[in-house]
Design a protein around this motif. Structure first.
Motif, PDB file in Angstrom:
ATOM      1  N   ARG A  32     -37.232 -17.058 -50.726  1.00  0.00           N
ATOM      2  CA  ARG A  32     -36.548 -18.210 -49.977  1.00  0.00           C
ATOM      3  C   ARG A  32     -35.007 -17.721 -49.917  1.00  0.00           C
ATOM      4  O   ARG A  32     -34.338 -17.935 -48.884  1.00  0.00           O
ATOM      5  CB  ARG A  32     -36.524 -19.361 -50.894  1.00  0.00           C
ATOM      6  CG  ARG A  32     -35.885 -20.556 -50.101  1.00  0.00           C
ATOM      7  CD  ARG A  32     -35.608 -21.845 -51.005  1.00  0.00           C
ATOM      8  NE  ARG A  32     -34.751 -22.946 -50.604  1.00  0.00           N
ATOM      9  CZ  ARG A  32     -33.432 -22.921 -50.779  1.00  0.00           C
ATOM     10  NH1 ARG A  32     -32.921 -21.929 -51.709  1.00  0.00           N
ATOM     11  NH2 ARG A  32     -32.995 -23.837 -50.249  1.00  0.00           N
ATOM     12  N   LEU A  33     -34.442 -17.099 -50.856  1.00  0.00           N
ATOM     13  CA  LEU A  33     -33.089 -16.538 -50.784  1.00  0.00           C
ATOM     14  C   LEU A  33     -33.026 -15.464 -49.678  1.00  0.00           C
ATOM     15  O   LEU A  33     -32.063 -15.611 -48.795  1.00  0.00           O
ATOM     16  CB  LEU A  33     -32.596 -15.869 -52.236  1.00  0.00           C
ATOM     17  CG  LEU A  33     -31.118 -15.414 -52.120  1.00  0.00           C
ATOM     18  CD1 LEU A  33     -30.042 -16.564 -51.851  1.00  0.00           C
ATOM     19  CD2 LEU A  33     -31.001 -14.828 -53.741  1.00  0.00           C
ATOM     20  N   ALA A  34     -33.991 -14.819 -49.749  1.00  0.00           N
ATOM     21  CA  ALA A  34     -33.690 -13.513 -48.762  1.00  0.00           C
ATOM     22  C   ALA A  34     -34.185 -13.925 -47.390  1.00  0.00           C
ATOM     23  O   ALA A  34     -33.373 -13.494 -46.302  1.00  0.00           O
ATOM     24  CB  ALA A  34     -35.020 -12.504 -48.892  1.00  0.00           C
ATOM     25  N   SER A  35     -34.731 -15.236 -47.181  1.00  0.00           N
ATOM     26  CA  SER A  35     -35.091 -15.748 -45.825  1.00  0.00           C
ATOM     27  C   SER A  35     -33.834 -16.359 -45.343  1.00  0.00           C
ATOM     28  O   SER A  35     -33.456 -16.547 -44.234  1.00  0.00           O
ATOM     29  CB  SER A  35     -36.169 -16.763 -45.865  1.00  0.00           C
ATOM     30  OG  SER A  35     -36.002 -17.763 -46.683  1.00  0.00           O
ATOM     31  N   ARG A  36     -33.118 -17.072 -46.323  1.00  0.00           N
ATOM     32  CA  ARG A  36     -31.841 -17.469 -46.001  1.00  0.00           C
ATOM     33  C   ARG A  36     -30.663 -16.528 -45.562  1.00  0.00           C
ATOM     34  O   ARG A  36     -29.860 -16.934 -44.612  1.00  0.00           O
ATOM     35  CB  ARG A  36     -31.345 -18.341 -47.284  1.00  0.00           C
ATOM     36  CG  ARG A  36     -29.932 -18.994 -46.902  1.00  0.00           C
ATOM     37  CD  ARG A  36     -29.854 -20.045 -46.035  1.00  0.00           C
ATOM     38  NE  ARG A  36     -28.713 -20.936 -46.027  1.00  0.00           N
ATOM     39  CZ  ARG A  36     -28.327 -21.889 -46.835  1.00  0.00           C
ATOM     40  NH1 ARG A  36     -29.138 -22.348 -47.603  1.00  0.00           N
ATOM     41  NH2 ARG A  36     -26.981 -22.422 -46.646  1.00  0.00           N
ATOM     42  N   LEU A  37     -30.823 -15.349 -46.249  1.00  0.00           N
ATOM     43  CA  LEU A  37     -29.707 -14.388 -45.928  1.00  0.00           C
ATOM     44  C   LEU A  37     -29.971 -13.758 -44.736  1.00  0.00           C
ATOM     45  O   LEU A  37     -29.116 -13.198 -43.979  1.00  0.00           O
ATOM     46  CB  LEU A  37     -29.447 -13.420 -47.164  1.00  0.00           C
ATOM     47  CG  LEU A  37     -29.056 -14.028 -48.448  1.00  0.00           C
ATOM     48  CD1 LEU A  37     -29.082 -13.008 -49.705  1.00  0.00           C
ATOM     49  CD2 LEU A  37     -27.629 -14.559 -48.307  1.00  0.00           C
ATOM     50  N   TRP A  38     -31.559 -12.982 -44.605  1.00  0.00           N
ATOM     51  CA  TRP A  38     -31.853 -12.309 -43.547  1.00  0.00           C
ATOM     52  C   TRP A  38     -32.977 -12.848 -42.964  1.00  0.00           C
ATOM     53  O   TRP A  38     -34.152 -12.308 -42.763  1.00  0.00           O
ATOM     54  CB  TRP A  38     -31.883 -11.115 -44.116  1.00  0.00           C
ATOM     55  CG  TRP A  38     -31.100 -10.265 -44.874  1.00  0.00           C
ATOM     56  CD1 TRP A  38     -29.978  -9.595 -44.244  1.00  0.00           C
ATOM     57  CD2 TRP A  38     -31.023  -9.977 -46.167  1.00  0.00           C
ATOM     58  NE1 TRP A  38     -29.062  -9.179 -45.442  1.00  0.00           N
ATOM     59  CE2 TRP A  38     -29.964  -9.362 -46.371  1.00  0.00           C
ATOM     60  CE3 TRP A  38     -32.033 -10.365 -47.250  1.00  0.00           C
ATOM     61  CZ2 TRP A  38     -29.465  -9.113 -47.776  1.00  0.00           C
ATOM     62  CZ3 TRP A  38     -31.689  -9.915 -48.253  1.00  0.00           C
ATOM     63  CH2 TRP A  38     -30.347  -9.342 -48.714  1.00  0.00           C
ATOM     64  N   PRO A  39     -32.869 -14.109 -42.064  1.00  0.00           N
ATOM     65  CA  PRO A  39     -33.928 -14.760 -41.404  1.00  0.00           C
ATOM     66  C   PRO A  39     -34.660 -14.005 -40.528  1.00  0.00           C
ATOM     67  O   PRO A  39     -35.874 -14.438 -40.196  1.00  0.00           O
ATOM     68  CB  PRO A  39     -33.395 -16.028 -41.040  1.00  0.00           C
ATOM     69  CG  PRO A  39     -31.859 -15.758 -40.816  1.00  0.00           C
ATOM     70  CD  PRO A  39     -31.520 -14.678 -41.852  1.00  0.00           C
ATOM     71  N   GLN A  40     -33.922 -13.076 -39.600  1.00  0.00           N
ATOM     72  CA  GLN A  40     -34.588 -12.393 -38.547  1.00  0.00           C
ATOM     73  C   GLN A  40     -35.171 -10.962 -38.924  1.00  0.00           C
ATOM     74  O   GLN A  40     -35.745 -10.436 -38.035  1.00  0.00           O
ATOM     75  CB  GLN A  40     -33.263 -12.132 -37.479  1.00  0.00           C
ATOM     76  CG  GLN A  40     -32.980 -13.610 -37.060  1.00  0.00           C
ATOM     77  CD  GLN A  40     -33.847 -14.559 -36.513  1.00  0.00           C
ATOM     78  OE1 GLN A  40     -34.926 -14.097 -35.823  1.00  0.00           O
ATOM     79  NE2 GLN A  40     -33.606 -15.768 -36.804  1.00  0.00           N
ATOM     80  N   HIS A  41     -34.906 -10.688 -40.269  1.00  0.00           N
ATOM     81  CA  HIS A  41     -35.635  -9.215 -40.768  1.00  0.00           C
ATOM     82  C   HIS A  41     -37.164  -9.263 -40.647  1.00  0.00           C
ATOM     83  O   HIS A  41     -37.679 -10.233 -41.330  1.00  0.00           O
ATOM     84  CB  HIS A  41     -35.162  -8.857 -41.824  1.00  0.00           C
ATOM     85  CG  HIS A  41     -35.230  -7.529 -42.255  1.00  0.00           C
ATOM     86  ND1 HIS A  41     -36.371  -7.068 -42.632  1.00  0.00           N
ATOM     87  CD2 HIS A  41     -34.405  -6.409 -42.128  1.00  0.00           C
ATOM     88  CE1 HIS A  41     -36.226  -5.699 -42.868  1.00  0.00           C
ATOM     89  NE2 HIS A  41     -35.192  -5.390 -42.428  1.00  0.00           N
TER      90      HIS A  41
END
Length: 224
Positions: A103-112
């Motif tokens: 969830r944290l990764a999706s908040r920081l890099w949602p388009q990756h």
């Protein structure tokens, strides 16, 4: 974000991933009779068994993310890790931690691309998969990824000890310094793993048994 800053963030107990609710098995171990003087050995034992499995899985996932791998490849890594985690409570604990990190990764890099595939993984990712993607996107190399995985496990035990034992706050710091060479050695071993099928299958039978007993208790401080 620099790889160095990312490493510091992952080592910070304030990172909002839910790790504060876990003791890396220390609470059930103490309930089963582990003595305070044995906690450093407990940390070292986890690193040698659970730690090497999860560190290797983190490295394999990091490489997958860097290479632009497919969703089916990520699912294959997940299946290999699930097969090496026989305790259902430990699988669930890892998934809870992985969900928070994803969830944290999706908040920081949602388009990756790798983050999107991680979020789409059936059944939610276990902690090493989420950590592998996080370290890849943050620019960390294999050794740094493995080290982060191992240090997080060790420091979770040390932090939980402050709530579970009448321990001088300086003592857990000493424990972490004592296992630093072990962390470095196992990190090097994890980097030598070539693919998901080669992830070690070491485990701690007592850790698994204690996790099952802990899961059945109604009074507990930590989830696992």
């Amino acid at each position: 974000m620099s790889a160095e800053i990312a490493s510091m963030l992952l080592a910070d107990g304030r990172l909002p991933t839910g790790g504060h609710a876990h003791s890396s098995g220390l609470e059930p171990a103490l309930a089963a009779g582990l003595r305070q003087s044995q906690v450093p050995d407990f940390i070292r034992g986890r690193l040698e068994t659970v730690g090497v499995v999860e560190a290797a899985a983190t490295v394999v996932t990091r490489r997958w993310a860097v290479s632009g791998g497919s969703g089916s490849e990520l699912e294959a890594i997940s299946n290999e890790l699930l097969a090496r985690t026989p305790s259902a409570p430990l699988r669930e604990a890892s998934i809870q931690l992985g969900r928070g990190l994803a969830r944290l990764a999706s908040r920081l890099w949602p388009q990756h691309h790798a983050v999107q595939l991680l979020m789409a993984l059936p059944g939610h990712p276990m902690r090493p998969l989420a950590l592998g993607v996080f370290t890849a996107v943050a620019g960390m190399d294999d050794t740094a990824a493995a080290r982060s995985c191992l240090y997080d496990d060790a420091q979770t035990v040390a932090s939980a000890a402050l709530k579970l034992l009448p321990v001088d706050p300086a003592e857990p710091v000493e424990w972490l310094l004592q296992v630093a060479p072990t962390i470095e050695r196992i990190a090097r071993a994890a980097v030598e793993v070539d693919c998901a099928a080669d992830i070690p299958a070491t485990t701690g039978p007592l850790v698994e048994q204690w996790s099952l007993e802990h899961n059945a208790r109604s009074r507990r401080i930590f989830r696992a």
